[in-house]
Design a protein around this motif. Structure first.
Motif, PDB file in Angstrom:
ATOM      1  N   HIS A  13      44.434  35.491  48.757  1.00 19.32           N
ATOM      2  CA  HIS A  13      43.027  35.438  49.311  1.00 19.32           C
ATOM      3  C   HIS A  13      43.188  33.571  48.972  1.00 19.32           C
ATOM      4  CE1 HIS A  13      39.552  38.168  49.150  1.00 19.32           C
ATOM      5  NE2 HIS A  13      40.566  38.872  47.924  1.00 19.32           N
ATOM      6  N   ARG A  14      43.924  33.002  47.855  1.00 18.17           N
ATOM      7  CA  ARG A  14      44.917  32.095  47.305  1.00 18.17           C
ATOM      8  C   ARG A  14      45.083  31.128  48.774  1.00 18.17           C
ATOM      9  NH1 ARG A  14      48.674  31.153  43.341  1.00 18.17           N
ATOM     10  NH2 ARG A  14      46.673  31.822  41.813  1.00 18.17           N
ATOM     11  N   LEU A  15      45.821  32.106  50.010  1.00 17.52           N
ATOM     12  CA  LEU A  15      46.439  31.619  51.145  1.00 17.52           C
ATOM     13  C   LEU A  15      45.389  31.568  52.244  1.00 17.52           C
ATOM     14  CD1 LEU A  15      49.926  33.575  51.388  1.00 17.52           C
ATOM     15  CD2 LEU A  15      49.377  31.659  51.200  1.00 17.52           C
ATOM     16  N   ALA A  16      44.362  32.605  51.883  1.00 19.76           N
ATOM     17  CA  ALA A  16      43.100  32.159  52.876  1.00 19.76           C
ATOM     18  C   ALA A  16      42.977  30.992  53.033  1.00 19.76           C
ATOM     19  CB  ALA A  16      42.865  33.694  52.971  1.00 19.76           C
ATOM     20  N   PHE A  17      42.448  30.405  51.912  1.00 17.06           N
ATOM     21  CA  PHE A  17      41.622  30.208  50.984  1.00 17.06           C
ATOM     22  C   PHE A  17      42.047  28.530  51.642  1.00 17.06           C
ATOM     23  CE2 PHE A  17      40.185  26.766  47.787  1.00 17.06           C
ATOM     24  CZ  PHE A  17      38.992  26.598  48.344  1.00 17.06           C
ATOM     25  N   GLN A  18      43.469  28.381  51.286  1.00 14.48           N
ATOM     26  CA  GLN A  18      44.225  27.023  51.649  1.00 14.48           C
ATOM     27  C   GLN A  18      44.369  27.279  53.074  1.00 14.48           C
ATOM     28  OE1 GLN A  18      45.885  24.846  49.250  1.00 14.48           O
ATOM     29  NE2 GLN A  18      44.789  25.979  48.033  1.00 14.48           N
TER      30      GLN A  18
ATOM     31  N   GLU B  43      57.780  55.393  49.461  1.00 13.76           N
ATOM     32  CA  GLU B  43      56.898  56.054  48.627  1.00 13.76           C
ATOM     33  C   GLU B  43      56.457  54.917  47.290  1.00 13.76           C
ATOM     34  OE1 GLU B  43      57.560  59.770  47.810  1.00 13.76           O
ATOM     35  OE2 GLU B  43      56.754  60.358  49.973  1.00 13.76           O
ATOM     36  N   LEU B  44      58.469  54.823  46.531  1.00 13.23           N
ATOM     37  CA  LEU B  44      58.288  54.029  45.604  1.00 13.23           C
ATOM     38  C   LEU B  44      57.380  52.898  45.841  1.00 13.23           C
ATOM     39  CD1 LEU B  44      61.094  54.958  44.522  1.00 13.23           C
ATOM     40  CD2 LEU B  44      59.639  55.151  42.915  1.00 13.23           C
ATOM     41  N   ALA B  45      57.649  51.725  46.677  1.00 11.59           N
ATOM     42  CA  ALA B  45      57.364  50.677  47.454  1.00 11.59           C
ATOM     43  C   ALA B  45      55.483  50.816  47.328  1.00 11.59           C
ATOM     44  CB  ALA B  45      57.501  49.846  48.103  1.00 11.59           C
ATOM     45  N   ALA B  46      54.835  51.103  47.745  1.00 14.54           N
ATOM     46  CA  ALA B  46      53.703  51.809  48.078  1.00 14.54           C
ATOM     47  C   ALA B  46      52.923  51.753  46.008  1.00 14.54           C
ATOM     48  CB  ALA B  46      53.270  52.323  48.572  1.00 14.54           C
ATOM     49  N   ARG B  47      53.525  52.451  45.314  1.00 18.75           N
ATOM     50  CA  ARG B  47      53.560  52.751  44.069  1.00 18.75           C
ATOM     51  C   ARG B  47      53.366  51.553  43.660  1.00 18.75           C
ATOM     52  NH1 ARG B  47      56.367  55.490  39.248  1.00 18.75           N
ATOM     53  NH2 ARG B  47      57.233  53.976  40.715  1.00 18.75           N
ATOM     54  N   LEU B  48      54.621  50.828  43.181  1.00 13.98           N
ATOM     55  CA  LEU B  48      54.126  49.791  43.064  1.00 13.98           C
ATOM     56  C   LEU B  48      53.205  48.228  43.693  1.00 13.98           C
ATOM     57  CD1 LEU B  48      58.615  49.373  42.592  1.00 13.98           C
ATOM     58  CD2 LEU B  48      56.709  49.924  41.123  1.00 13.98           C
ATOM     59  N   ALA B  49      53.310  48.335  44.610  1.00 14.44           N
ATOM     60  CA  ALA B  49      52.942  47.098  45.390  1.00 14.44           C
ATOM     61  C   ALA B  49      51.017  47.374  44.859  1.00 14.44           C
ATOM     62  CB  ALA B  49      53.088  47.459  46.976  1.00 14.44           C
ATOM     63  N   PHE B  50      50.790  48.773  44.690  1.00 19.42           N
ATOM     64  CA  PHE B  50      48.997  49.472  43.881  1.00 19.42           C
ATOM     65  C   PHE B  50      48.864  49.004  43.308  1.00 19.42           C
ATOM     66  CE2 PHE B  50      46.739  52.262  41.707  1.00 19.42           C
ATOM     67  CZ  PHE B  50      45.637  52.141  42.549  1.00 19.42           C
ATOM     68  N   GLU B  51      50.422  49.669  41.458  1.00 22.78           N
ATOM     69  CA  GLU B  51      50.077  48.768  40.234  1.00 22.78           C
ATOM     70  C   GLU B  51      50.290  47.041  40.051  1.00 22.78           C
ATOM     71  OE1 GLU B  51      53.626  49.688  38.496  1.00 22.78           O
ATOM     72  OE2 GLU B  51      53.673  51.922  38.946  1.00 22.78           O
ATOM     73  N   ARG B  52      50.322  46.788  41.187  1.00 20.93           N
ATOM     74  CA  ARG B  52      50.520  45.109  40.997  1.00 20.93           C
ATOM     75  C   ARG B  52      49.278  44.514  42.599  1.00 20.93           C
ATOM     76  NH1 ARG B  52      56.770  42.126  40.050  1.00 20.93           N
ATOM     77  NH2 ARG B  52      54.766  40.549  39.303  1.00 20.93           N
ATOM     78  N   TRP B  53      48.466  45.347  42.865  1.00 20.62           N
ATOM     79  CA  TRP B  53      47.728  44.649  43.868  1.00 20.62           C
ATOM     80  C   TRP B  53      46.388  43.748  43.377  1.00 20.62           C
ATOM     81  CZ3 TRP B  53      42.339  45.124  43.557  1.00 20.62           C
ATOM     82  CH2 TRP B  53      42.020  44.523  42.241  1.00 20.62           C
ATOM     83  N   THR B  54      46.561  43.309  42.254  1.00 18.64           N
ATOM     84  CA  THR B  54      45.729  42.465  41.525  1.00 18.64           C
ATOM     85  C   THR B  54      46.118  41.330  41.763  1.00 18.64           C
ATOM     86  OG1 THR B  54      45.772  42.652  39.110  1.00 18.64           O
ATOM     87  CG2 THR B  54      43.944  43.603  39.889  1.00 18.64           C
ATOM     88  N   GLU B  55      47.781  40.861  41.527  1.00 16.07           N
ATOM     89  CA  GLU B  55      48.326  40.298  41.768  1.00 16.07           C
ATOM     90  C   GLU B  55      48.737  39.711  43.616  1.00 16.07           C
ATOM     91  OE1 GLU B  55      52.485  37.348  40.436  1.00 16.07           O
ATOM     92  OE2 GLU B  55      52.269  39.892  39.880  1.00 16.07           O
ATOM     93  N   LEU B  56      48.868  40.230  43.997  1.00 14.76           N
ATOM     94  CA  LEU B  56      48.827  40.183  45.285  1.00 14.76           C
ATOM     95  C   LEU B  56      48.027  40.068  45.783  1.00 14.76           C
ATOM     96  CD1 LEU B  56      50.782  43.937  46.416  1.00 14.76           C
ATOM     97  CD2 LEU B  56      51.868  41.383  46.472  1.00 14.76           C
ATOM     98  N   GLU B  57      45.927  40.202  46.059  1.00 14.90           N
ATOM     99  CA  GLU B  57      45.729  40.666  46.311  1.00 14.90           C
ATOM    100  C   GLU B  57      44.491  39.350  45.903  1.00 14.90           C
ATOM    101  OE1 GLU B  57      42.279  41.991  48.197  1.00 14.90           O
ATOM    102  OE2 GLU B  57      44.038  42.500  47.719  1.00 14.90           O
ATOM    103  N   THR B  58      45.231  37.971  44.672  1.00 20.57           N
ATOM    104  CA  THR B  58      44.920  36.881  44.222  1.00 20.57           C
ATOM    105  C   THR B  58      45.642  36.412  45.485  1.00 20.57           C
ATOM    106  OG1 THR B  58      44.369  37.391  41.647  1.00 20.57           O
ATOM    107  CG2 THR B  58      44.792  35.103  42.132  1.00 20.57           C
ATOM    108  N   LEU B  59      47.133  36.125  45.594  1.00 16.08           N
ATOM    109  CA  LEU B  59      47.522  35.079  46.469  1.00 16.08           C
ATOM    110  C   LEU B  59      47.260  35.192  47.284  1.00 16.08           C
ATOM    111  CD1 LEU B  59      50.942  35.714  44.760  1.00 16.08           C
ATOM    112  CD2 LEU B  59      50.535  33.938  45.468  1.00 16.08           C
TER     113      LEU B  59
END
Length: 106
Positions: free
Chosen positions: A78-83, A60-76
């Motif tokens: 998308h960058r990987l998909a583009f690459q 649950e903590l990992a999910a919450r922390l991932a949600f807090e940094r979702w913009t950075e995770l999502e950007t990466l």
């Protein structure tokens, strides 16, 4: 004969993808480590010795922390998909540029 100029953009794109993947892996490890530290802190404070409860709480903590940094995770992501798209396009161009010779040697 291999055209060195045609392979430079491909090598650069592969390097960029590798760097983005390394950043994403690092971010994921940071989130998991922080969730583990927070779960242990909660365990020490509460003095409850239930293992399954601690494991569920860590997820649950990992999910919450991932949600807090979702913009950075999502950007990466998308960058990987583009690459990947760039690499596929460059590989297709390189394959089209260098057809195999008659004797089977390229």
């Amino acid at each position: 004969m291999i055209d060195v100029l045609a392979s430079k953009p491909l090598a650069k794109a592969i390097g960029a993808r590798r760097e983005a993947q390394r950043h994403l892996d690092c971010l994921t490890r940071q989130i998991a480590a922080r969730a583990g530290r927070q779960a242990i802190t909660v365990k020490v404070r509460s003095r409850v010795r239930r293992r399954s409860g601690l494991r569920l709480y860590r997820h649950e903590l990992a999910a919450r922390l991932a949600f807090e940094r979702w913009t950075e995770l999502e950007t990466l992501a998308h960058r990987l998909a583009f690459q990947e798209q760039i690499i596929d396009a460059l590989e297709h161009c390189v394959d089209a540029t260098f057809p195999p010779s008659r004797d089977g040697w390229t």
